[in-house]
Design a protein around this motif. Structure first.
Motif, PDB file in Angstrom:
ATOM      1  N   ASN A 100       0.806  -1.225   0.000  1.00  0.00           N
ATOM      2  CA  ASN A 100       0.000   0.000   0.000  1.00  0.00           C
ATOM      3  C   ASN A 100       0.836   1.271   0.000  1.00  0.00           C
ATOM      4  O   ASN A 100       0.333   2.351   0.275  1.00  0.00           O
ATOM      5  CB  ASN A 100      -0.981   0.005   1.175  1.00  0.00           C
ATOM      6  N   GLY A 101       2.114   1.148  -0.337  1.00  0.00           N
ATOM      7  CA  GLY A 101       2.943   2.337  -0.444  1.00  0.00           C
ATOM      8  C   GLY A 101       4.259   2.018  -1.126  1.00  0.00           C
ATOM      9  O   GLY A 101       4.860   0.982  -0.873  1.00  0.00           O
ATOM     10  N   LEU A 102       4.710   2.904  -2.023  1.00  0.00           N
ATOM     11  CA  LEU A 102       5.964   2.709  -2.738  1.00  0.00           C
ATOM     12  C   LEU A 102       6.378   4.033  -3.366  1.00  0.00           C
ATOM     13  O   LEU A 102       5.525   4.851  -3.711  1.00  0.00           O
ATOM     14  CB  LEU A 102       5.809   1.647  -3.836  1.00  0.00           C
ATOM     15  N   GLN A 103       7.686   4.233  -3.502  1.00  0.00           N
ATOM     16  CA  GLN A 103       8.157   5.441  -4.167  1.00  0.00           C
ATOM     17  C   GLN A 103       7.551   5.555  -5.565  1.00  0.00           C
ATOM     18  O   GLN A 103       7.539   4.596  -6.322  1.00  0.00           O
ATOM     19  CB  GLN A 103       9.682   5.411  -4.284  1.00  0.00           C
ATOM     20  N   SER A 104       7.060   6.732  -5.911  1.00  0.00           N
ATOM     21  CA  SER A 104       6.399   6.935  -7.197  1.00  0.00           C
ATOM     22  C   SER A 104       7.311   6.602  -8.371  1.00  0.00           C
ATOM     23  O   SER A 104       6.890   5.990  -9.353  1.00  0.00           O
ATOM     24  CB  SER A 104       5.922   8.392  -7.318  1.00  0.00           C
ATOM     25  N   TYR A 139      -1.746  -0.141  11.924  1.00  0.00           N
ATOM     26  CA  TYR A 139      -0.295  -0.149  11.809  1.00  0.00           C
ATOM     27  C   TYR A 139       0.119  -0.628  10.426  1.00  0.00           C
ATOM     28  O   TYR A 139      -0.629  -1.336   9.732  1.00  0.00           O
ATOM     29  CB  TYR A 139       0.328  -1.081  12.861  1.00  0.00           C
ATOM     30  N   VAL A 140       1.318  -0.259  10.026  1.00  0.00           N
ATOM     31  CA  VAL A 140       1.900  -0.755   8.783  1.00  0.00           C
ATOM     32  C   VAL A 140       3.336  -1.176   9.059  1.00  0.00           C
ATOM     33  O   VAL A 140       3.961  -0.698  10.012  1.00  0.00           O
ATOM     34  CB  VAL A 140       1.891   0.307   7.655  1.00  0.00           C
ATOM     35  N   MET A 141       3.835  -2.087   8.240  1.00  0.00           N
ATOM     36  CA  MET A 141       5.240  -2.464   8.326  1.00  0.00           C
ATOM     37  C   MET A 141       5.966  -1.872   7.132  1.00  0.00           C
ATOM     38  O   MET A 141       5.596  -2.098   5.981  1.00  0.00           O
ATOM     39  CB  MET A 141       5.435  -3.980   8.341  1.00  0.00           C
ATOM     40  N   ILE A 142       6.973  -1.079   7.394  1.00  0.00           N
ATOM     41  CA  ILE A 142       7.769  -0.460   6.346  1.00  0.00           C
ATOM     42  C   ILE A 142       9.048  -1.268   6.166  1.00  0.00           C
ATOM     43  O   ILE A 142       9.744  -1.570   7.137  1.00  0.00           O
ATOM     44  CB  ILE A 142       8.117   0.998   6.707  1.00  0.00           C
ATOM     45  N   PHE A 143       9.325  -1.638   4.928  1.00  0.00           N
ATOM     46  CA  PHE A 143      10.569  -2.321   4.590  1.00  0.00           C
ATOM     47  C   PHE A 143      11.452  -1.360   3.805  1.00  0.00           C
ATOM     48  O   PHE A 143      11.009  -0.743   2.839  1.00  0.00           O
ATOM     49  CB  PHE A 143      10.301  -3.570   3.733  1.00  0.00           C
ATOM     50  N   GLY A 222      18.387   3.084  -1.463  1.00  0.00           N
ATOM     51  CA  GLY A 222      17.263   2.498  -0.744  1.00  0.00           C
ATOM     52  C   GLY A 222      15.999   2.324  -1.559  1.00  0.00           C
ATOM     53  O   GLY A 222      15.642   3.166  -2.369  1.00  0.00           O
ATOM     54  N   ILE A 223      15.332   1.188  -1.344  1.00  0.00           N
ATOM     55  CA  ILE A 223      14.011   0.911  -1.915  1.00  0.00           C
ATOM     56  C   ILE A 223      13.072   0.727  -0.735  1.00  0.00           C
ATOM     57  O   ILE A 223      13.313  -0.120   0.126  1.00  0.00           O
ATOM     58  CB  ILE A 223      14.027  -0.333  -2.809  1.00  0.00           C
ATOM     59  N   ILE A 224      12.011   1.531  -0.679  1.00  0.00           N
ATOM     60  CA  ILE A 224      11.129   1.556   0.483  1.00  0.00           C
ATOM     61  C   ILE A 224       9.711   1.205   0.083  1.00  0.00           C
ATOM     62  O   ILE A 224       9.198   1.718  -0.907  1.00  0.00           O
ATOM     63  CB  ILE A 224      11.142   2.949   1.159  1.00  0.00           C
ATOM     64  N   LEU A 225       9.082   0.327   0.853  1.00  0.00           N
ATOM     65  CA  LEU A 225       7.678   0.015   0.630  1.00  0.00           C
ATOM     66  C   LEU A 225       7.018  -0.257   1.970  1.00  0.00           C
ATOM     67  O   LEU A 225       7.695  -0.459   2.977  1.00  0.00           O
ATOM     68  CB  LEU A 225       7.508  -1.173  -0.324  1.00  0.00           C
ATOM     69  N   SER A 226       5.693  -0.246   1.979  1.00  0.00           N
ATOM     70  CA  SER A 226       4.973  -0.518   3.220  1.00  0.00           C
ATOM     71  C   SER A 226       3.907  -1.576   2.987  1.00  0.00           C
ATOM     72  O   SER A 226       3.356  -1.693   1.896  1.00  0.00           O
ATOM     73  CB  SER A 226       4.331   0.761   3.770  1.00  0.00           C
TER      74      SER A 226
END
Length: 236
Positions: A100-104, A139-143, A222-226
């Motif tokens: 439900n989240g990622l760099q555009s 809550y969300v888990m961010i990787f 870095g690659i970030i997602l949630s």
């Protein structure tokens, strides 16, 4: 910066298998152009009864996680069935988790690269896709996967946005050299993966801080997602 709502079309694909079929898993993911992926090796601590239920032996196992568009999942599963017989006992398991989240920037690259493997599922209306996450998530888990040596900077950025702590995993970037060209940054083979559980209310701020200070266009690569967390215990 966090991706737009189309990231609901994105899935984290997790495949758990025994070591002997590692190359076959890699080949399947290569065929489906799953370039952003990570691989973990472990012995496991689960009971033999649980391993038997999952169809896994007590030997060393390979956990492969990668980002795929929802429309590609069916094809990947069919390939796993055809080439690994994954539905049979002892072959392993595979599952997906909604992202439900990622760099555009990264999301756009994924959509362009995997477009040829995506079926009609991606044509569903945005309102229909949102139904998958309609339940209230607290809550969300961010990787955050970064080059080796940058985990401290990632955590510092996360804490500056309100995060209280995280877990650091050592991993090895797995795949061809193409992913480096794919996101146009230098990515080391040895990687550190940081998992951080935060209240949903500060998710955007945490992702933004990590992306700006340690994102894919910085030396950290870095690659970030949630990912949504359904239930949680032990976090105050």
């Amino acid at each position: 910066m966090e991706g737009h709502s189309d990231s609901l079309l994105l899935r984290m694909l997790v495949i758990i298998t025994d070591k002997p079929v590692e190359k076959k898993v890699v080949k399947i993911l290569d065929d489906f152009r799953v370039k952003v992926r990570y691989q973990f090796r472990g012995k496991g601590t689960a009971s033999s009864e649980f391993l038997e239920i999952c169809g896994l032996s007590e030997s060393g196992r390979i956990i492969t996680a990668g980002l795929v568009l929802k429309g590609s999942v069916h094809g990947v599963f069919e390939a796993l069935e055809e080439k690994l017989k994954i539905r049979e006992r002892g072959r392993g398991i595979a599952f997906t988790i909604p992202v439900n989240g990622l760099q555009s920037y990264l999301l756009k690259q994924l959509e362009e690269d995997q477009a040829e493997n995506v079926c009609g599922d991606t044509e569903r209306k945005e309102e229909e896709m949102k139904e998958e996450l309609k339940e209230e998530i607290s809550y969300v888990m961010i990787f955050a996967a970064c080059n080796q040596g940058y985990s401290g900077e990632v955590m510092e950025a996360a804490r500056s946005a309100g995060a209280t702590g995280g877990t650091i995993l050592k991993s090895r970037r797995q795949g061809l050299e193409e992913p480096v060209k794919f996101i146009e940054v230098s990515i080391q083979e040895e990687q550190e993966v940081i998992s951080i559980v935060v209240p949903k209310s500060i998710k955007k701020e945490v992702i933004k801080e990590i992306s700006e200070k340690c994102g894919c266009r910085t030396p950290a690569g870095g690659i970030i997602l949630s990912l949504p967390v359904d239930e949680i215990i032990g976090l105050s």
